[in-house]
Design a protein around this motif. Structure first.
Motif, PDB file in Angstrom:
ATOM      1  N   ILE A  96       0.839  -1.199   0.000  1.00 40.67           N
ATOM      2  CA  ILE A  96       0.000   0.000   0.000  1.00 40.67           C
ATOM      3  C   ILE A  96       0.870   1.243   0.000  1.00 40.67           C
ATOM      4  CG2 ILE A  96      -1.689   1.336   1.326  1.00 40.67           C
ATOM      5  CD1 ILE A  96      -2.907  -1.061  -0.092  1.00 40.67           C
ATOM      6  N   ASP A  97       1.924   1.241   0.819  1.00 39.75           N
ATOM      7  CA  ASP A  97       2.832   2.392   0.852  1.00 39.75           C
ATOM      8  C   ASP A  97       3.506   2.609  -0.502  1.00 39.75           C
ATOM      9  OD1 ASP A  97       2.224   2.937   3.467  1.00 39.75           O
ATOM     10  OD2 ASP A  97       3.905   1.792   4.300  1.00 39.75           O
ATOM     11  N   GLN A  98       3.883   1.513  -1.159  1.00 38.90           N
ATOM     12  CA  GLN A  98       4.474   1.636  -2.481  1.00 38.90           C
ATOM     13  C   GLN A  98       3.503   2.288  -3.463  1.00 38.90           C
ATOM     14  OE1 GLN A  98       7.717   0.518  -3.705  1.00 38.90           O
ATOM     15  NE2 GLN A  98       8.030   0.736  -1.497  1.00 38.90           N
ATOM     16  N   LEU A  99       2.239   1.872  -3.424  1.00 37.92           N
ATOM     17  CA  LEU A  99       1.220   2.441  -4.318  1.00 37.92           C
ATOM     18  C   LEU A  99       0.985   3.913  -4.010  1.00 37.92           C
ATOM     19  CD1 LEU A  99      -1.353  -0.506  -4.368  1.00 37.92           C
ATOM     20  CD2 LEU A  99      -0.061   0.350  -6.324  1.00 37.92           C
ATOM     21  N   LEU A 100       0.934   4.259  -2.725  1.00 36.34           N
ATOM     22  CA  LEU A 100       0.708   5.652  -2.355  1.00 36.34           C
ATOM     23  C   LEU A 100       1.874   6.527  -2.797  1.00 36.34           C
ATOM     24  CD1 LEU A 100      -0.881   5.198   1.190  1.00 36.34           C
ATOM     25  CD2 LEU A 100      -2.025   5.930  -0.903  1.00 36.34           C
ATOM     26  N   GLU A 101       3.091   5.996  -2.726  1.00 39.84           N
ATOM     27  CA  GLU A 101       4.245   6.751  -3.195  1.00 39.84           C
ATOM     28  C   GLU A 101       4.156   6.989  -4.706  1.00 39.84           C
ATOM     29  OE1 GLU A 101       7.654   8.931  -3.223  1.00 39.84           O
ATOM     30  OE2 GLU A 101       6.436   8.270  -1.506  1.00 39.84           O
ATOM     31  N   LYS A 129       3.712  10.737  -6.697  1.00 41.11           N
ATOM     32  CA  LYS A 129       4.512  11.162  -7.838  1.00 41.11           C
ATOM     33  C   LYS A 129       3.614  11.521  -9.027  1.00 41.11           C
ATOM     34  CE  LYS A 129       8.636   8.501  -6.585  1.00 41.11           C
ATOM     35  NZ  LYS A 129       9.540   7.376  -6.958  1.00 41.11           N
ATOM     36  N   ALA A 130       2.585  10.692  -9.251  1.00 37.63           N
ATOM     37  CA  ALA A 130       1.652  10.966 -10.354  1.00 37.63           C
ATOM     38  C   ALA A 130       0.899  12.261 -10.104  1.00 37.63           C
ATOM     39  CB  ALA A 130       0.669   9.800 -10.507  1.00 37.63           C
TER      40      ALA A 130
END
Length: 623
Positions: free
Chosen positions: A591-596, A600-601
């Protein structure tokens, strides 16, 4: 049946049913350890590979890849749609299915009800006339001359519209159905006021002195009629006009009867007329349907492909039949995802399915169907009909004719195979044709769904399945075995998170704000990642986080019938989605990876919005 079924009721229903009981009523199961097994009802097999897991309330076939929950099984086995499957299961448990109905849906349903009632009464009237009207002998003798029995006539609801201008009109008036409603249902025609005599009614029957074929929707309700003349009137065949309940570009004559006759259809035969459908059924070929005075449309094809993987068009070999087949092919090309098949059978001159099956019998007719041309054969044969492929110029001409059609195909293996075949015919390299294809119009191209039997993607090795890309690199000693990176399939981070959530739905609870308290992870950021698995992950987190009773099969049921749902069904059978330790840690990490990625997006989007006005002023803004 109107209105949406609330998700809360579907969840409650799935929590009540026992998938073993549901399946055992339809397929005899045998206990094998903690699970149950049987021969798969969805494909032919000698050794049982069909497994039912009561712990997960889930079934899966290791032979053909079919799998899902209790609702999915009922849909597949009973060959029915989702709402009917819900009603079937609910009825077994004494539950009434609620409906979340929008005001406009309720209004539409109320408007359609009297129309359907008028059509139903007309259907009953026509069938009664075939039994007792003085002209019945002429109609019955005609049907017998076409080889039909009373049983088949009754199965398809064939009736008789007697001669005369107002027989049905008077009958429906006696049942309190007004003229306006009859006109809207397409049963009567309004007279021209300027030409109307004083002793005539304002309306008259649309169908007169005709054998009547009722057209039914998927629920078996009569929505329109087709009539075949008994005398010399024109036209020979007359169909109902378009009405609020009947759209000829979407409906198919005989589809309801075909689904009723065969629990599971493997193919559908598309023919040209009512009598072809009925005559084939008389000889045991019950999977034929007919379009209703219109070309085979994309809507027709989409509807059929939801039911069967194979469609065979059976048309007369005259110019009209060839034209109809070519229009069907053009409409089919954008829908030809891998696993779908279309074939074309052109009958000898002077023959139609009705006459051919009566003269040669069922086996001979089915032998012709098996030899029907594939879509690729018909496509290239038709385009090269007037060409000499020994000549260089004609081979180039074939390529120029074929490429615009190939451009409408989805980007699938099937499309590549057609490119390879065109390369063989033209003596050209497939790579050259592929480059040429990039310049062709592709407005109809669409991404093909993954095949139902697509193997589950391999999950990377390591604790809790975390990917190497997501972890710091670790040194491999001199004796370490080389990693087989080539054998791995890249899997999106969001899909990995969904796998873990399926295994343990309780993972979602900490991510959802409770009683107005904000969490340390703003999931709304995920909206900036516009891909299907991230959107699905957000939906499943919300569903599971707001209801602590949510189970694995509840989540599967939420996305049943979608491309994602089919893939998740297969993933559930992979041991790699059930790590023994570190599940919560891994899920939060993903989840943290996706939020990061989402931050950026979001930053890129904000930056673009700031610089875009300057680009406009200088004229350098991109397309």
């Amino acid at each position: 049946m109107a209105g949406l079924i609330p998700q809360r009721f579907i969840d409650e229903l799935l929590s009540r049913v026992d998938i073993v009981d549901v399946i055992d009523k339809r397929v005899k199961l045998k206990k094998t350890g903690k699970n149950w097994s049987a021969r798969c009802p969805f494909h032919q097999e000698k050794t049982p590979s069909f497994s039912v897991e009561p712990d997960k309330q889930f079934y899966y076939c290791f032979g053909c890849g079919a799998g899902g929950n209790a609702l999915g099984f009922v849909m597949e086995f009973d060959n029915t749609d989702f709402p009917r499957a819900v009603e079937s299961l609910a009825g077994d448990y004494g539950l009434e299915v609620p409906r979340d109905e929008k005001p406009e849906d309720r209004q539409r349903r109320e408007q359609h009800k009297p129309l359907l009632d008028a059509l139903d009464k007309a259907d009953r009237y026509y069938r009664a006339q075939l039994r007792r009207h003085e002209r019945r002998d002429l109609a019955v003798n005609y049907l017998k001359s076409r080889g039909l029995t009373g049983e088949i006539a009754a199965r398809y609801g064939i009736g008789l519209a007697p001669p005369g201008w107002d027989n049905l009109l008077k009958h429906l008036l006696s049942h309190s159905i007004d003229r306006k409603m009859m006109e809207e249902a397409g049963l009567v025609i309004k007279r021209d006021p300027e030409k109307m005599r004083e002793d005539r009614d304002t309306h008259y029957d649309r169908f007169r002195d005709r054998i009547m074929f009722p057209i039914r929707d998927t629920r078996g309700r009569v929505i329109a009629f087709g009539g075949r003349v008994l005398g010399d009137d024109k036209p020979k065949y007359l169909n109902s006009p378009e009405t609020p309940v009947y759209h000829k570009g979407r409906e198919l004559y005989g589809l309801y009867e075909a689904r009723k006759a065969q629990r599971r259809l493997d193919r559908v035969l598309v023919v040209e007329g009512y009598m072809d459908v009925v005559a084939l059924a008389q000889h045991g070929i019950t999977h034929a349907v007919a379009t209703l005075g219109t070309a085979t449309s994309a809507d027709h094809l989409q509807r059929l492909f939801r039911l069967v993987p194979e469609i065979v068009f059976c048309f007369d070999g005259d110019q009209a039949g060839i034209n109809a087949a070519w229009r069907a092919l053009e409409n089919a090309l954008p829908l030809m995802s891998d696993g779908r098949q279309i074939r074309f059978l052109f009958l000898p001159e002077g023959e139609d399915p009705d006459t051919l099956v009566r003269s040669q019998g069922r086996e001979a007719f089915e032998a012709l169907v098996k030899k029907a041309d594939s879509l690729s054969e018909y496509l290239f044969n038709h385009l090269s009909e007037d060409l000499d492929l020994k000549r260089l110029d004609d081979r180039a001409r074939l390529a120029s004719l074929a490429l615009p059609h190939l451009a409408t195909l989805p980007d699938t293996i099937y499309r590549q195979l057609l490119i390879d075949r065109l390369a063989e015919l033209t003596g050209t390299e497939a790579a050259v044709l592929s480059r040429q294809l990039q310049g062709q119009p592709d407005t109809n191209r669409q991404s093909a769904p993954p095949p139902a039997n697509e193997p589950p993607p391999h999950m990377d090795d390591g604790p809790a399945g975390r990917s190497d890309a997501a972890r710091p690199a670790q040194s491999q000693g001199p004796g370490a075995a080389p990693r087989r990176q080539q054998a791995r399939i890249h899997k999106p981070t969001s899909l990995k998170a969904i796998e873990l959530l399926l295994y343990k739905p309780a993972l979602a609870a900490p991510l959802v704000a409770k009683a107005g308290a904000a969490t340390d992870r703003d999931l709304t950021l995920l909206d900036h990642l516009d891909d299907r698995y991230t959107r699905l992950l957000a939906e499943l987190i919300e569903l599971a986080g707001n209801d602590p009773t949510t189970t694995t099969y509840t989540l599967l049921g939420h996305c049943y019938g979608t491309e994602e749902g089919r893939r998740l069904t297969q993933l559930l059978k992979s041991e790699s989605i059930t790590p023994s330790v570190g599940v919560a840690e891994e899920f939060n990490y993903l989840i943290d990876q996706l939020l990061e990625q989402a931050r950026k997006a979001q930053f890129r989007q904000q930056l673009l919005e700031r610089v875009r006005p300057g680009l406009r002023s200088t004229g350098n803004e991109g397309p």
